[in-house]
Design an enzyme around this catalytic site. Structure first.
Site, PDB file in Angstrom:
ATOM      1  N   ASP A 136       0.910  -1.318  -0.204  1.00 14.81           N
ATOM      2  CA  ASP A 136       0.218  -0.820  -0.384  1.00 14.81           C
ATOM      3  C   ASP A 136       1.106   1.170  -0.160  1.00 14.81           C
ATOM      4  OD1 ASP A 136      -2.672   1.755   0.002  1.00 14.81           O
ATOM      5  OD2 ASP A 136      -2.931   1.079   2.077  1.00 14.81           O
TER       6      ASP A 136
ATOM      7  N   ASP B   2      -9.516   3.209  -1.557  1.00 15.85           N
ATOM      8  CA  ASP B   2      -9.879   4.164  -0.880  1.00 15.85           C
ATOM      9  C   ASP B   2     -11.144   4.690  -2.055  1.00 15.85           C
ATOM     10  OD1 ASP B   2      -7.618   3.107   0.940  1.00 15.85           O
ATOM     11  OD2 ASP B   2      -7.012   5.438   1.274  1.00 15.85           O
TER      12      ASP B   2
ATOM     13  N   GLU C 240       2.834   5.061  -3.815  1.00 21.35           N
ATOM     14  CA  GLU C 240       3.126   6.476  -4.843  1.00 21.35           C
ATOM     15  C   GLU C 240       3.740   6.732  -5.713  1.00 21.35           C
ATOM     16  OE1 GLU C 240       0.077   6.010  -2.147  1.00 21.35           O
ATOM     17  OE2 GLU C 240      -1.130   4.415  -4.070  1.00 21.35           O
TER      18      GLU C 240
END
Lengths: 890, 589
Positions: free
Chosen positions: A481, A557, A484
């Site tokens: 997770d 999300d 980015e």
């Protein structure tokens, strides 16, 4: 969503500059020096592009790859006056054999400032010299397919030696300063898709529209280009062109006459305009052409033109350069149960037991960040998880797996071995001053391993060994997770663009690929851990072109509302079109509490996502499937059962994807490319070639219109009722299922016995569902292997082709027999064959070989209490799936 | 080895159903022949024809489990490679061999059951005693209430009389005053003429006064707020919280205009300094910004993000929950103009919310405070009575003081001469004093009456078995938190000096097996806190296993003799008898 925290195009100087430029208005348009055009020894064509005002020429390279891909590369010429830096070429995304596959191109034919190169018997490339323009066209008809710079917007800001005194290169956004020591270096160009009614692709954006909406030109109100910049966006909008967690700079154009694709390998921030007809003020806008404008902050041009001609060909051509999707393990295609957070071992036990108590299958239980010791990944919170190995063993005893989260931010804690080691070895990304970059994430002050460096990836991969990752076992898999990368106190919640990577590469140049390299290193780690025998499962939030080779992604999300349920379909379909078939959205919606009805609808749609996982934010109420009353528990169980019964079909589709890149979940037009009705249908979708489903995206909806494409009939999956094709059907909305159909002419393999998890289904018998077309024929496939190892690469699999014609079902082996030494076998039999659309009142069938007679009787289409016995069913043929056989309706 | 198909997976009571040659599907969907029973092919969608195989998803498999308890399992468990029945009968055709563990497992289960029965046996006795006591105490409470009401009536009569006297005295005094005034009137009238000019001046100033009445009222209100802030420790933290968010706003609105400047003013600070200094345009240090952004996902206060940071640990939990709402509310309002209003508004709401809580706290402390014997204590202080339960008080003490007060009042009333002028000052003051004393006693009695009435209104269970819970709180320490559950009142979670309300008493649920507390302190992004206390039979009242399975939804277990019900004991004994009677033969072991 905090709009102010993210830059729009006007706040992004390179985008603003490029976007405000009128067609053919460039001060220094690049032209091709005619004398420089030549065929290189490797078979590609090279040339120089220049303008008198530029310090150096640019080097152009044109090459062709089978099947039907043209590659255009343009970079600075480093051989003459050397610029201070080299531009960044994104490594390890294109397949390593790509150069070896390059075709030898014939000598270009030049006349009147135009050179023509024949790519193949049916394709050629036309290069106009001044200004430089390129068109790929069909050789016979002369029809253009794709063109580059036909609107004269191609600009390539040259790297400069040093900053002129009167200029500043710094950029400021909110409290952040980007020093931009290397100055402006952006690239812009226009690409036109001929014969296209719509363009698709460019994930990732929240959208309820499958086709990309025009972003500029007549009729466009809020003009903002599609942004490709990997960002961790808090409570993202279901409808916005702003960039989300991943970026794939690949676009597909499709229309009744043509399909084509364009891919720009560049990991810097990119902004892309889809231009509405008449954007350029042309008096008579040309029909059937879509113009697009591509802008990137840095990098080079390394672009691919894919010529089609069918849409599936375009997808295949794209994966032929970026790689085919990896083959997932069987368990990974089943249902996953996640929550932030299952807090301790008792909680894990309880949830696991809950599924058993309610007879709901699931395969994987997930642990989010709280399972660690203070967000130090690879560690356990020992008060909550004192015996992680024992816990995993107990789960594994039921054939289930677990997943733990491992994020790229490493806690800056001198007593944390991983931090110590990374610091000592100098493995962290550096800030603009050359110190270890220090950003804020879950653990507080954190640093980020420099995943661009292969040595560091290797080091990272080793952290997944059982010795290194204490408390991990062979049934534990990984979730990446925040890659980015998410940096809470960074500009736009990510890393500053002037941070430095391996090889003196600025973060701005590789930003969109950081998460990709991280995902790659993690997947390699699992591969190493399993000594190359266990197929890795790693879910990643960030992605880039090529991610399909390393694992699955999810859409991040999302929120527990109906709009997010609706937008999940175009989002997942788009990922599939751009080479990434293994994806899904959080079932139920991550933020907020779904209304029970929304949760139920989400399960019904989610059961068809390639990646099927329930997940929730820690502030939300518990939402395990059995918490909403008996009736809803039963409906959710049914939805999950639908997925489990279709697992053989899904697995076969994953196999197809891993060979061809054709996605598991498909837009209707991928199967029906000529049916215009389907081009912008983002509510219905195909699962493989045989099933069509449409979600219910509104609360309390009473009826729904479902368009069924093609000429053949469709059969309702629940009751076998036939529906006409090429018609929009108004259907009553049922509480216990969403509209779903099997296409006439197909055969779907199912397993209708349910177990705790897919593991226990291995030996269960199959059901074949045959849906006849108007010629009383049908076909389908089944792929089976051990579900976990790489033995299939050496021939250890079963691949059958089922053909029904002339009242006879035949099972044919389509596994090539020269693949390798390994064999896979199975004792599984077919216990039931359902034939939808069979008109004869036959009572018997004859099985060959053996001349065995079996009964045909009326049976239920699904084994649910209260089902009526209506469909012709061959009872207990019990033929083995490994064998060749025929079953003749007598 | 495969067991006989005609009994496989069929419970004994159903064997008759399967005896015929043609058998009906229970759901009415069809029928099947006897040779289709357990032939591993699902003919009835409801599973009637396949009780012994996994062919029908909705089927059930019965295992005898001799030596233990027979169970029915989902047919999805049949031959799935996992031993579900302790006799192993569910895995008759799979790759695993299941040992018959029924006798051992049954023994363990029986031992457990025996233990439970032992607990129940003692528990039932304790419960009986408790119920007796509770009934007595409840009856006493009722008697006490009746007595108090009688006293109230008497006292009310006295107070009324005294009030009348007081009025008469006051009337007499007033008359006297008027007479005096009349006498002075003439002198006053003479002075009046002189005063005319001055009076005009006074009128003018009065006008000014009336204009100024509004502002002082507001000032008063704000003072109340301030005072409140002053003594509530919660609020001390609230102040810096909101300051940070306000600064954040200021910077956001600044940024709105033009966030990216390609050519900044030359004198701008170099980047490095900017990054480390805290006075950047957002008014936040890098760390604060990081925490702020993280807090959106976690929903925790900015300081709470780094729970694991030892530095941050101290100040973490003292931040009150409602205060966290303020910055979030503000952040969501995009327009700078509206922001300040919204911020103000939400803060006001906040305070009121808190104030309510505060009131509740005071009230509750007054009523029953934290202590078990608080109830008794309050009686003590009221009446100067030493020792004993308040009911004793009522029995022995009350009559005497009641008599005394009646006597005194009588005396006072008799002595008083109404027609005497001027009024005898000492007698008048005696009347006033007696009036004050009596009415204060009256209001105390009334307050006792309402407290007792309030108490008796509650649901104490079928046998009043929860009567003793009324004056008790149950505590449990779990890690750094202390949980306190006060039945009929509220439940709290305390850490150090800060306390969070987990819910106010709501009701019993699931026929007195669960105590529900609802509407506790608000949760950021979550529901209002609530607590479910599951009750089970135990020899003493003990609170255990407090947990928060969903954010802000707590559960706990309370062992109590109140749940040791005789019928349940019988049930357990029957179960044990059933288990013990089915010992398997030796060959099965």
């Amino acid at each position: 969503w905090k709009k102010d925290e993210f830059r729009n195009c006007n706040q992004t100087p390179f985008c603003k500059r490029a976007r405000t430029r009128a067609p053919h208005s460039l001060d220094a348009p690049l032209s091709l020096a005619a004398g420089s055009l030549a065929v290189s020894p490797d078979g590609s064509i090279s040339a120089e592009l220049s303008h008198p005002s530029r310090p150096r020429p640019l080097v152009l390279r044109l090459s062709a790859l089978p099947p039907h891909a043209l590659r255009l590369q343009i970079d600075e010429d480093y051989s003459t006056a050397t610029p201070p830096n080299r531009r960044f070429h994104v490594p390890d995304v294109l397949l390593p054999d790509i150069e070896a596959r390059t075709l030898h191109l014939p000598e270009p034919k030049t006349a009147g400032g135009v050179s023509t190169v024949a790519l193949s018997s049916d394709l050629d490339v036309v290069v106009k010299h001044d200004p430089f323009e390129l068109t790929v066209r069909r050789a016979r008809s002369g029809d253009p397919v794709l063109s580059f710079n036909s609107h004269g917007l191609f600009d390539f800001e040259p790297l400069r030696e040093s900053k002129p005194e009167d200029e500043t290169w710094e950029e400021h956004f909110r409290s952040h300063t980007d020093k931009r020591p290397r100055g402006p270096q952006s690239i812009t160009f226009d690409v036109s898709f001929y014969g296209a009614d719509f363009v698709y692709g460019l994930p990732e954006h929240g959208s309820t529209s499958l086709a990309l909406r025009p972003t500029r030109g007549p009729g466009v109100e809020e003009s903002e280009p599609y942004r490709l910049f990997n960002l961790d966006v808090f409570e993202y909008l279901h409808e916005s062109p702003f960039g989300l967690y991943g970026s794939i700079p690949f676009m597909i154009g499709h229309g009744a006459r043509a399909s084509s694709g364009f891919f720009w390998l560049n990991a810097a921030e990119m902004q892309i305009d889809v231009l509405a007809q008449g954007w350029d003020g042309a008096a008579t806008p040309e029909n059937g052409r879509i113009d697009t404008l591509w802008m990137a902050e840095a990098g080079v041009i390394d672009a691919f033109f894919f010529v089609g001609s069918e849409p599936k060909d375009v997808v295949k051509q794209y994966v032929s350069v970026t790689g085919t999707p990896s083959m997932p393990q069987q368990f990974a295609t089943a249902y996953h149960q996640c929550r932030w957070n299952y807090r301790d071992e008792a909680d894990v036990d309880g949830v696991d037991a809950g599924f058993d108590e309610h007879d709901i299958p699931y395969d994987v239980l997930w642990l989010d960040i709280e399972h660690t010791d203070g967000k130090r990944y690879f560690t356990w919170d020992h008060s909550a998880f004192p015996n992680p190995e024992e816990m995993q063993r107990k789960i594994a005893d039921k054939g289930r797996k677990m997943v733990t989260i491992v994020d790229p931010h490493i806690k800056r804690d001198s007593s944390f071995h991983l931090h110590q080691e990374a610091t000592e070895k100098g493995y962290y990304v550096k800030d603009a001053n050359g110190n270890d970059y220090d950003g804020w994430c879950w653990p507080g002050s954190s640093s980020y391993p420099d995943m661009l460096n292969p040595e560091i990836r290797e080091w990272w991969a080793d952290k997944f060994s059982y010795e290194s990752y204490k408390g991990s076992t062979p049934t534990l898999y990984i979730w990446n997770d925040m890659n980015e990368p998410s940096v809470f106190n960074g500009p736009e919640v990510t890393m500053p663009r002037d941070a430095l990577h391996y090889g003196d590469v600025e973060h701005r140049e590789l930003h969109n690929a950081y998460g990709y390299y991280f995902h790659m290193a993690t997947a390699d780690g699992l591969l190493k851990r399993g000594e190359g025998k266990d197929r890795p499962f790693v879910l990643s939030r960030a992605f880039f072109a090529g991610t399909q080779r390393y694992g699955a992604v999810w859409t991040g999300d999302n929120s527990a509302d109906w709009d997010h349920l609706k937008s999940s379909i175009p989002m997942v379909l788009t990922l599939g079109l751009t080479g990434l078939p293994f994806s899904g959205a959080d079932v139920g919606g991550f933020f907020g509490n779904p209304e029970p009805d929304l949760l139920v609808r989400w399960y019904q749609v989610g059961a068809f996502y390639p990646f099927f996982r329930g997940h929730a934010h820690h502030d939300t109420k518990r939402r395990e499937p059995w918490l909403f009353g008996e009736r809803r528990t039963a409906i959710i169980r049914e939805a999950i059962h639908v997925r489990y019964s279709l697992l053989p079909y899904f697995y076969t589709l994953f196999r197809e994807a891993s060979v061809t890149g054709i996605p598991v979940m498909r837009p209707l037009w991928l199967e029906f490319p000529d049916d215009k009705e389907t081009y912008n249908n983002g509510e219905a979708f195909m699962v493989g070639p045989s099933l069509l489903a449409q979600g219910i995206y509104e609360e309390g909806q009473k009826s729904v219109s479902v368009y069924l494409p093609g000429k053949e009939s469709w059969y309702d999956l629940r009751n076998g009722s036939p529906y006409k094709g090429s018609v929009s059907h108004k259907l009553q909305v049922l509480e216990d299922s969403i509209p779903s159909f099997q296409r006439g002419g197909t055969i779907v393999p199912r397993k209708d016995r349910f177990r705790r998890s897919s593991t226990q289904m291995v030996n269960d018998p199959y059901t074949l569902v045959i849906a006849l077309n108007s010629s009383n024929a049908a076909e389908g496939e089944l792929f089976v292997d051990d579900g976990k190892s790489y033995d299939y690469q050496q021939g250890a699999f079963i691949h059958r082709h089922f053909v029904f014609a002339d009242n006879k079902l035949t099972s044919l082996n389509i596994a090539p027999d020269n693949l390798g030494k390994k064999k896979f076998t199975s004792d599984c039999v077919v216990e039931r064959i359902i034939i939808l659309g069979l008109r004869s009142g036959a009572k018997k069938a004859i099985i060959e070989p053996g001349n065995r007679e079996v009964e045909i009787e009326s049976g239920p289409i699904s084994l649910r209490s209260g089902s009526s016995l209506v469909v012709p069913t061959i009872r207990r043929p019990n033929v083995r799936i490994v064998d060749d056989w025929t079953i003749r309706i007598a | 080895s495969k067991p006989p198909l005609d009994t496989l997976g069929i419970p004994p009571q159903d064997e008759a159903y399967y005896r015929g040659g043609v058998i009906k599907c229970r759901d009415g969907s069809g029928k099947f022949s006897r040779d289709q029973l357990n032939d591993d092919f699902c003919d009835c969608p409801d599973g009637t024809d396949e009780p012994g195989t996994s062919a029908c998803p909705e089927g059930k498999f019965y295992c005898k489990n001799a030596g233990h308890t027979p169970i029915t399992i989902f047919s999805s468990r049949v031959n799935d490679g996992i031993c579900d029945c302790c006799d192993g009968s569910d895995e008759y055709n799979s790759n695993v061999t299941c040992k018959n563990t029924c006798w051992e497992a049954g023994k363990a289960a029986r031992d457990k059951l025996k233990k439970k029965i032992t607990t129940y046996k003692s528990g039932v006795v304790i419960r009986k005693q408790e119920v007796e006591r509770a009934k007595e105490a409840f009856a006493k409470d009722e008697v006490e209430l009746a007595k108090l009401k009688g006293e109230e009536k008497l006292l009310q009569g006295l107070v009324d009389k005294l009030k009348e006297q007081k009025k008469l005295i006051e009337k007499a005094e007033e008359e006297e005053r008027l007479r005096k005034e009349k006498e002075e009137k003439r002198i006053k009238e003479e002075a009046e003429k002189k005063a005319t000019v001055e009076k005009e001046a006074q009128d003018a100033s009065r006008e000014v006064d009336s204009k100024e009445t509004a502002p002082p009222v507001q000032e008063d209100e704000s003072k109340v707020g301030e005072q409140h802030d002053g003594h509530a420790t919660d609020h001390d933290n609230h102040v810096p919280e909101s300051r940070i968010s306000v600064e954040q706003h200021a910077s956001e609105s600044q940024d709105d205009s033009g966030t990216v400047v390609e050519s900044p003013p030359k004198e701008s600070t170099p980047t490095l300094e900017k990054e480390t200094s805290s006075d950047n345009p957002e008014g936040l240090s890098r760390e604060e910004l990081g925490r702020l952004v993280a807090s959106r996902w976690t929903g925790e206060s900015v300081n709470e993000v780094s729970k694991d940071d030892k530095k941050g640990h101290e100040d973490v939990h003292e931040i009150p929950e409602p205060a966290e709402e303020a910055p979030e509310d503000e952040l969501e309002i995009p327009e700078p103009a509206e922001e300040s209003y919204a911020g103000y508004h939400s803060e006001v709401e906040d305070d009121r919310h808190k104030y309510d809580d505060e009131e509740f706290d005071h009230e509750s402390e007054d009523e029953y405070a934290d202590d078990h014997d608080e109830h008794v204590g309050s009686y003590k202080s009221d009446d100067d009575q030493k020792g004993g339960h308040h009911s004793d008080l009522a029995a022995s003490g009350h009559s005497s003081w009641m008599d005394k007060i009646q006597q005194t009042v009588q005396n006072v009333l008799q002595k008083f001469n109404f027609f005497k002028t001027p009024v005898d000052l000492s007698e008048a003051s005696r009347v006033r004093k007696e009036y004050d004393d009596a009415s204060s006693k009256l209001s105390k009695i009334q307050s006792k009456i309402s407290t007792l009435t309030e108490k008796l209104k509650h649901d104490f269970g079928k046998d009043k078995e929860f009567y003793s819970f009324y004056d008790q709180c149950f505590e449990s320490k779990e890690g750094k938190y202390t949980y306190k559950v006060c039945a009929y009142k509220k439940a709290t979670q305390a850490e150090g000096h800060s306390s969070t309300n987990l819910g106010r008493w709501d009701k019993f649920e699931e026929s007195y097996r669960v105590m529900q507390f609802s509407n506790g302190d608000r949760c950021w992004n979550g529901p209002d806190r609530s607590l479910k206390v599951r009750l089970r039979c135990g020899l003493s009242n003990e609170l255990n296993d407090v947990d928060e399975p969903s954010r802000c939804e707590y559960v706990a277990v309370l062992s109590t003799p109140a749940l040791c019900i005789e019928e349940k004991l019988k049930e357990l004994q029957n179960k044990l008898d059933a288990m013990s009677s089915k010992q398997p033969g030796h060959d099965e072991l």
